[in-house]
Design an enzyme around this catalytic site. Structure first.
Site, short mmCIF file in Angstrom:
data_model
loop_
_atom_site.label_atom_id
_atom_site.label_comp_id
_atom_site.label_asym_id
_atom_site.label_seq_id
_atom_site.Cartn_x
_atom_site.Cartn_y
_atom_site.Cartn_z
N GLY A 2 61.47 25.27 -17.22
CA GLY A 2 61.24 23.85 -17.51
C GLY A 2 59.95 23.52 -18.24
N GLU A 10 53.16 23.46 -15.12
CA GLU A 10 54.43 23.17 -14.47
C GLU A 10 55.07 21.94 -15.11
OE1 GLU A 10 56.98 23.88 -13.14
OE2 GLU A 10 56.95 23.78 -10.95
N ASP A 42 57.10 18.34 -7.42
CA ASP A 42 57.97 17.50 -6.61
C ASP A 42 57.52 17.64 -5.14
OD1 ASP A 42 60.67 16.02 -6.66
OD2 ASP A 42 61.17 17.65 -5.32
N LYS A 81 55.35 13.74 -8.84
CA LYS A 81 56.06 12.74 -8.03
C LYS A 81 55.30 12.62 -6.71
CE LYS A 81 60.72 13.71 -9.83
NZ LYS A 81 62.04 14.28 -9.47
N PHE A 109 65.48 11.48 -10.60
CA PHE A 109 65.78 12.75 -11.23
C PHE A 109 65.71 12.60 -12.74
CE2 PHE A 109 68.44 16.24 -12.78
CZ PHE A 109 67.78 17.29 -12.15
N ARG A 152 64.48 15.47 -27.01
CA ARG A 152 63.04 15.37 -27.27
C ARG A 152 62.38 14.32 -26.38
NH1 ARG A 152 61.45 11.59 -31.19
NH2 ARG A 152 60.05 13.02 -32.27
P1 5GP Z 1 58.88 21.68 -5.98
O1 5GP Z 1 58.74 23.15 -5.73
O2 5GP Z 1 57.56 21.00 -6.30
O3 5GP Z 1 59.62 20.99 -4.87
O4 5GP Z 1 59.84 21.51 -7.19
C1 5GP Z 1 59.39 21.73 -8.43
C2 5GP Z 1 60.51 22.14 -9.34
O5 5GP Z 1 61.68 21.36 -9.14
C3 5GP Z 1 60.08 21.89 -10.76
O6 5GP Z 1 59.64 23.09 -11.32
C4 5GP Z 1 61.34 21.42 -11.43
O7 5GP Z 1 61.92 22.52 -12.07
C5 5GP Z 1 62.24 20.96 -10.35
N1 5GP Z 1 62.34 19.49 -10.38
C6 5GP Z 1 61.74 18.61 -9.56
N2 5GP Z 1 62.06 17.35 -9.88
C7 5GP Z 1 62.89 17.43 -10.94
C8 5GP Z 1 63.55 16.46 -11.77
O8 5GP Z 1 63.45 15.23 -11.61
N3 5GP Z 1 64.30 16.95 -12.80
C9 5GP Z 1 64.44 18.29 -13.03
N4 5GP Z 1 65.20 18.65 -14.07
N5 5GP Z 1 63.83 19.24 -12.29
C10 5GP Z 1 63.06 18.81 -11.26
MG MG Z 2 60.62 24.29 -12.60
#
Ligand code: 5GP
Ligand code: MG
Length: 183
Positions: A53, A108, A112, A140, A161, A177
């Protein structure tokens, strides 16, 4: 309007609408780049990009950076399935760069729950990194569950999301984009 920038898109079973325009992403990312440039000018940092990502964000950031001795490396980590975090991390491509004594900046796409960057920072510190900081395109704040400090964040958003600009919904949507929000 070109094909890369429609107002509304559908991916799998969901609809998304345009939320953050590329121009805004570029502007905010350039702002972060200025801070990193000032903070790391004499530190020869290693930028560690979390695939898949973060690669759009990382390349936009790198276009605005010029730091002597800086290196770029990649790790591939997955903790998401569909639109929610699984709470477990899988390291799919490991670290291949020597990080002992180096200043690391993790790049990153979205912080999240914070699990991904929390575990990765911990591993890097265990491996003897001189310092570890985190730059994320999106933070977030309401979703944070792990004690992580995101030093550089381009955007703070609610727990919606998002897709586009490298972000996927089960592998679709990365190529847009702009950033889109689920309806
Ligand atoms: P965490 O480990 O902080 O819970 O999650 C992080 C990962 O979750 C990020 O690297 C991302 O890939 C994915 N992620 C979290 N929120 C979103 C979102 O709103 N959209 C997408 N596509 N991926 C997300
Ligand atoms: Mg990711």
């Amino acid at each position: 309007m070109d094909n890369q920038s429609p107002e509304r898109i559908s991916l799998h079973d969901k609809y998304f609408r345009k939320h953050i325009a590329f121009e805004e992403i570029a502007l905010r990312t350039a702002g972060i780049a200025r801070q990193i440039q000032a903070d790391y000018a004499d530190k020869a940092p290693v930028f560690l990009v979390i695939l898949n990502g973060a690669f759009f964000f990382a390349s936009e950031l790198f276009r605005n950076l010029s730091i002597a001795g800086a290196e770029i490396s990649f790790v591939k980590i997955a903790s998401y399935s569909g639109t929610s975090s699984t709470g477990k991390m899988k390291q799919l491509i490991g670290l291949d760069t020597r990080i002992t004594g180096r200043h690391i900046v993790i790049l990153e796409d979205i912080v999240d729950s914070g699990l991904t960057v929390h575990e990765l920072s911990h591993d890097l510190q265990e491996s003897g990194a001189a310092s570890v900081s985190i730059a994320s395109m999106i933070l977030k704040p309401d979703a944070l569950k792990y004690p992580v400090e995101v030093a550089y964040a381009a955007f703070r958003t609610p727990n919606d999301f998002l897709v586009g600009f490298g972000l996927d919904y089960d592998q679709l949507g990365r190529l847009y984009r702009d950033i889109y929000i689920a309806e």
